[in-house]
Design a protein around this motif. Structure first.
Motif, PDB file in Angstrom:
ATOM      1  N   SER A 257       1.050  -1.467   0.010  1.00 40.31           N
ATOM      2  CA  SER A 257      -0.013   0.096   0.043  1.00 40.31           C
ATOM      3  C   SER A 257       0.872   1.235   0.000  1.00 40.31           C
ATOM      4  N   GLY A 258       0.508   2.211  -0.846  1.00 45.30           N
ATOM      5  CA  GLY A 258       1.099   3.471  -0.638  1.00 45.30           C
ATOM      6  C   GLY A 258       0.444   4.288   0.396  1.00 45.30           C
ATOM      7  N   GLN A 259      -0.590   4.236   0.706  1.00 40.64           N
ATOM      8  CA  GLN A 259      -1.331   5.085   1.791  1.00 40.64           C
ATOM      9  C   GLN A 259      -1.126   4.814   3.211  1.00 40.64           C
ATOM     10  N   LYS A 260      -0.581   3.613   3.428  1.00 44.23           N
ATOM     11  CA  LYS A 260      -0.408   3.181   4.966  1.00 44.23           C
ATOM     12  C   LYS A 260       0.794   4.011   5.392  1.00 44.23           C
ATOM     13  N   TYR A 261       1.819   3.076   5.762  1.00 44.00           N
ATOM     14  CA  TYR A 261       2.813   3.849   6.496  1.00 44.00           C
ATOM     15  C   TYR A 261       3.704   4.663   5.617  1.00 44.00           C
ATOM     16  N   LEU A 262       3.574   4.671   4.223  1.00 46.69           N
ATOM     17  CA  LEU A 262       4.208   5.530   3.478  1.00 46.69           C
ATOM     18  C   LEU A 262       3.486   6.971   3.487  1.00 46.69           C
ATOM     19  N   GLY A 263       2.299   6.842   3.466  1.00 46.86           N
ATOM     20  CA  GLY A 263       1.575   8.296   3.490  1.00 46.86           C
ATOM     21  C   GLY A 263       1.340   8.696   2.372  1.00 46.86           C
ATOM     22  N   SER A 264       1.028   8.305   1.257  1.00 38.13           N
ATOM     23  CA  SER A 264       0.829   8.711   0.057  1.00 38.13           C
ATOM     24  C   SER A 264      -0.751   8.844  -0.170  1.00 38.13           C
ATOM     25  N   PRO A 265      -1.087   9.205  -1.226  1.00 30.05           N
ATOM     26  CA  PRO A 265      -2.547   9.282  -1.676  1.00 30.05           C
ATOM     27  C   PRO A 265      -3.032   7.716  -1.566  1.00 30.05           C
ATOM     28  N   THR A 266      -4.254   7.547  -1.886  1.00 31.20           N
ATOM     29  CA  THR A 266      -4.532   5.854  -2.261  1.00 31.20           C
ATOM     30  C   THR A 266      -4.019   5.476  -3.270  1.00 31.20           C
ATOM     31  N   ALA A 267      -3.250   4.290  -3.198  1.00 31.14           N
ATOM     32  CA  ALA A 267      -2.235   3.688  -4.177  1.00 31.14           C
ATOM     33  C   ALA A 267      -2.178   2.290  -3.900  1.00 31.14           C
ATOM     34  N   GLY A 268      -1.960   1.522  -4.798  1.00 34.64           N
ATOM     35  CA  GLY A 268      -1.595   0.272  -4.648  1.00 34.64           C
ATOM     36  C   GLY A 268      -0.167  -0.067  -5.468  1.00 34.64           C
ATOM     37  N   LEU A 269       0.893  -0.357  -4.951  1.00 34.31           N
ATOM     38  CA  LEU A 269       2.266  -0.539  -5.452  1.00 34.31           C
ATOM     39  C   LEU A 269       2.482  -1.899  -5.603  1.00 34.31           C
ATOM     40  N   VAL A 270       2.705  -2.122  -7.027  1.00 33.29           N
ATOM     41  CA  VAL A 270       3.135  -3.576  -7.403  1.00 33.29           C
ATOM     42  C   VAL A 270       4.556  -3.455  -7.796  1.00 33.29           C
TER      43      VAL A 270
END
Length: 417
Positions: A257-270
């Motif tokens: 997840s981008g938006q959990k501990y990284l703190g980005s807007p909602t995003a999935g990182l693959v």
């Protein structure tokens, strides 16, 4: 450690993320207050009351962690500025995704990476990619899987529910989930049985505190699947701190997840192997159209990756440990509470505060205390623990000192000293 502290800042982050508020930003750990101010990645100042008042929204203190129903996380000032800048600009989206590919590869050590709408969609698209490859005909055919391998093997205890069942994310691609083992755990023999099918598209594994039961090591499961020529997808939604470790299992694709501990807007990182990521990108011409990342999400991810690069992880870990230790000491002084620090079960680099309630002393059990904390203003959300153990867990990572003081004051008010 996820990021090489000597890693140069990606040039595309400077180029694409430029916006008001970034210029002259104080680097992590710098400034006259560095000795006493905590560096909190993805955490800005306490939110102003304006939005809550304007839209009639409840004020909350989120001690439950990056929990989607509570808005997940806080983004730092640099991320917010980059997103604001992106909203007023146009981009060639393929160029933007290529910039994300380069940044994610640098950040994680993977061969390639891409950004999709969220981690739930990342799972669906990774499964789709395992079935279609880059074939335009197959991509356009989904969710009709006629002529494609359509079985997704996963341990029964990995069939988690994170707001919806992960098996539904599999089915959205047109695939059929095939659980192996039991809720109590799985063995390599269980996996061998499932992978022996002729229609297996991939093995799906989950790295999360939601996983139930014991099981084989992830690396051993990946190796078993690869011996049969089966690709492996790992769902590591909240595991961005551990993404290097998950990639080291040999998995073909890892979704975080981008938006959990990284703190980005909602995003999935693959992230993962070049061919597998390309097959995920290919889904943009099929079911992935409904799961695409926006321009502001991709720019926000780039800015969040930059912020994480600047983080001194050792300093940050010590700050988190000190925060929990202070909370435990103060909460332990409240009547009817036994407080302790507990590590994250998946190996994330911070602990949580565990409060055990003695109903005989406090006149309420943990469920009643949880309800009372939520009923106040601001509403305080803790992480449910084991009810039979009368426990509540408090994740303090995103919280300000004022919010922590408010939690402790509410506990003292409810339970008395």
């Amino acid at each position: 450690m996820v990021v090489d502290p000597g890693l140069a800042r990606p040039a595309e982050v400077d180029r694409l993320c430029a916006g008001p508020g970034n210029a002259g930003r104080e680097p992590a750990g710098g400034g006259r207050d560095a000795g006493r101010r905590e560096h909190r990645p993805g955490v800005g100042r306490m939110a102003p009351m304006g939005l809550h008042t304007a839209y009639g929204l409840s004020r909350i203190i989120n001690a439950r962690g990056p929990y989607t129903p509570l808005g997940v996380s806080r983004s730092g000032d640099g991320v917010g500025a980059a997103v604001a800048g992106a909203l007023s600009e146009f981009f060639v989206m393929d160029e933007l995704q290529e910039a994300a590919d380069r940044a994610l590869a640098r950040f994680t050590g993977a061969e390639a990476g891409t950004v999709v709408h969220c981690t739930a969609s990342a799972i669906t698209l990774a499964v789709a990619a395992a079935m279609t490859g880059e074939s335009p005909e197959r991509v356009e055919a989904l969710p009709d899987t006629t002529g494609m391998p359509g079985a997704v093997v996963l341990p029964a205890g990995h069939a988690v529910n994170y707001g919806h069942p992960i098996v539904q994310a599999v089915r959205l691609a047109g695939a059929v989930p095939v659980p192996v083992g039991t809720e109590a755990g799985f063995t390599l023999e269980d996996l061998e049985t499932g992978l022996a099918r002729q229609d297996v598209a991939c093995l799906l594994l989950v790295s999360s505190r939601l996983v139930r039961g014991a099981g084989a090591e992830l690396a051993d499961a990946v190796a078993l699947a690869h011996r049969r020529g089966v690709p492996v997808v790992v769902d590591g939604a909240a595991q961005d701190f551990r993404v290097g470790e998950l990639l080291a299992t040999g998995a073909d694709l890892v979704a975080i997840s981008g938006q959990k501990y990284l703190g980005s807007p909602t995003a999935g990182l693959v992230v993962g192997r070049t061919g597998a990521v390309a097959a995920v990108r290919a889904q943009e011409r099929g079911i992935g159209r409904a799961m695409k990342a926006s321009k502001e999400a991709v720019i926000g991810v780039l800015a969040a990756l930059e912020a994480r690069q600047e983080l001194d992880l050792a300093v940050w870990q010590q700050q988190q440990a000190d925060k929990v230790a202070d909370f435990v000491e103060r909460a332990g002084a409240v009547r009817g509470i036994t407080a302790s620090s507990v590590p994250d079960p998946t190996g994330l680099p911070f602990a949580r505060a565990r409060l055990v309630v003695d109903p005989a002393v406090s006149a309420m059990d943990s469920a009643a205390l949880d309800e009372a904390l939520r009923a106040g203003s601001p509403s305080i959300w803790a992480m449910p623990g084991r009810r039979d153990a009368q426990e509540l867990l408090f994740e303090l990572v995103p919280l300000t000192p004022d919010e922590i003081d408010a939690i402790l004051a509410r506990l003292a008010e409810l339970l008395g000293r």
